[in-house]
Design a protein around this motif. Structure first.
Motif, PDB file in Angstrom:
ATOM      1  N   VAL A 119       4.350 -22.593  -2.925  1.00  0.00           N
ATOM      2  CA  VAL A 119       4.858 -24.071  -2.953  1.00  0.00           C
ATOM      3  C   VAL A 119       4.558 -24.923  -3.914  1.00  0.00           C
ATOM      4  N   HIS A 120       3.309 -25.160  -4.265  1.00  0.00           N
ATOM      5  CA  HIS A 120       3.071 -26.229  -5.015  1.00  0.00           C
ATOM      6  C   HIS A 120       3.176 -25.980  -6.686  1.00  0.00           C
ATOM      7  N   LEU A 121       3.307 -24.492  -6.999  1.00  0.00           N
ATOM      8  CA  LEU A 121       3.423 -24.138  -8.320  1.00  0.00           C
ATOM      9  C   LEU A 121       4.800 -23.505  -8.753  1.00  0.00           C
ATOM     10  N   GLY A 122       5.525 -23.132  -7.648  1.00  0.00           N
ATOM     11  CA  GLY A 122       6.748 -22.371  -7.701  1.00  0.00           C
ATOM     12  C   GLY A 122       6.520 -21.147  -8.214  1.00  0.00           C
ATOM     13  N   LEU A 123       5.437 -20.488  -8.430  1.00  0.00           N
ATOM     14  CA  LEU A 123       5.154 -19.189  -8.958  1.00  0.00           C
ATOM     15  C   LEU A 123       5.162 -18.130  -7.709  1.00  0.00           C
ATOM     16  N   GLU A 124       5.400 -16.741  -8.170  1.00  0.00           N
ATOM     17  CA  GLU A 124       5.149 -15.772  -7.050  1.00  0.00           C
ATOM     18  C   GLU A 124       3.614 -15.095  -7.536  1.00  0.00           C
ATOM     19  N   PRO A 125       2.508 -15.280  -6.738  1.00  0.00           N
ATOM     20  CA  PRO A 125       1.357 -14.814  -6.918  1.00  0.00           C
ATOM     21  C   PRO A 125       1.324 -13.262  -6.981  1.00  0.00           C
ATOM     22  N   GLN A 126       0.558 -12.677  -7.887  1.00  0.00           N
ATOM     23  CA  GLN A 126       0.446 -11.117  -8.086  1.00  0.00           C
ATOM     24  C   GLN A 126      -1.093 -11.129  -8.051  1.00  0.00           C
ATOM     25  N   ILE A 127      -1.750 -10.614  -7.046  1.00  0.00           N
ATOM     26  CA  ILE A 127      -3.134 -10.591  -6.817  1.00  0.00           C
ATOM     27  C   ILE A 127      -3.718  -9.304  -7.427  1.00  0.00           C
ATOM     28  N   VAL A 128      -5.039  -9.471  -8.222  1.00  0.00           N
ATOM     29  CA  VAL A 128      -5.793  -8.371  -8.844  1.00  0.00           C
ATOM     30  C   VAL A 128      -7.116  -8.880  -8.126  1.00  0.00           C
ATOM     31  N   LEU A 129      -7.887  -7.835  -7.796  1.00  0.00           N
ATOM     32  CA  LEU A 129      -9.467  -8.182  -7.325  1.00  0.00           C
ATOM     33  C   LEU A 129     -10.649  -8.163  -8.498  1.00  0.00           C
ATOM     34  N   ALA A 130     -11.274  -9.129  -8.234  1.00  0.00           N
ATOM     35  CA  ALA A 130     -12.199  -9.470  -9.131  1.00  0.00           C
ATOM     36  C   ALA A 130     -13.557  -9.654  -8.251  1.00  0.00           C
ATOM     37  N   ARG A 131     -14.999  -9.735  -8.964  1.00  0.00           N
ATOM     38  CA  ARG A 131     -15.973  -9.899  -8.375  1.00  0.00           C
ATOM     39  C   ARG A 131     -16.002 -11.608  -8.402  1.00  0.00           C
TER      40      ARG A 131
END
Length: 169
Positions: A119-131
């Motif tokens: 909504v606010h950045l107009g980007l589609e998130p792609q998630i990677v996991l990290a500590r």
């Protein structure tokens, strides 16, 4: 009230053989009483380590687990994502590929920040996991003093920061 994300996490930990169903049910009751997220309860009670948690969640969710220490983030990515936004939602932006923002986070089942990115950045998130500690270190490394200041503000004024994060985007 137990969040759906906590139920899903418990289910994956049982399926992965990390917790028994009885232990998972007991911890969900603790979550219901305390209001804390299940991941936090499990780590604080030393029932699971954060790396174990990520190793179970990664394959279950089809997400890559990354070590942020050697990762280099382009300055343009850091400039594009407001520090207040990244710090409040506890993610580290890693790269932008077209309309996709690759972010590292420790709580991928928290979809609120993903919706906020859309909504606010107009980007589609792609998630990677990290500590979580690596994410905090990366935020400090790339956002510097501003990240330290926001950490103190978060502890002092959590409610006000939510409004500020929404305005930042």
């Amino acid at each position: 009230m137990i969040r759906q994300t906590d139920r899903l996490l418990a289910q994956e930990l049982v399926k992965g053989g990390i917790l028994t169903q009885a232990v998972a049910d007991e911890q969900l009751k603790a979550v219901d009483l305390s209001g804390q997220p299940l991941r936090q309860v499990l780590i604080e009670r030393r029932l699971i380590s954060e790396p174990q948690l990520l190793q179970v969640l990664g394959p279950a969710l089809g997400m890559e687990v990354v070590n942020l220490n050697p990762v280099q983030v382009d300055a343009a990515v850091v400039q594009r994502i407001p520090v207040r936004f990244a710090w409040y939602y506890r993610f580290m932006p890693l790269s932008i590929k077209g309309r996709t923002l690759v972010v590292a986070c420790a709580s991928p089942l928290d979809v609120k920040f993903q919706d906020e990115i859309r909504v606010h950045l107009g980007l589609e998130p792609q998630i990677v996991l990290a500590r979580e500690a690596e994410i905090n270190d990366a935020l400090n490394k790339y956002y510097g003093l501003a990240a330290d200041t926001l950490e103190r503000l978060t502890k002092d004024n959590a409610g006000q920061l939510e409004q500020t994060a929404a305005e930042a985007a």
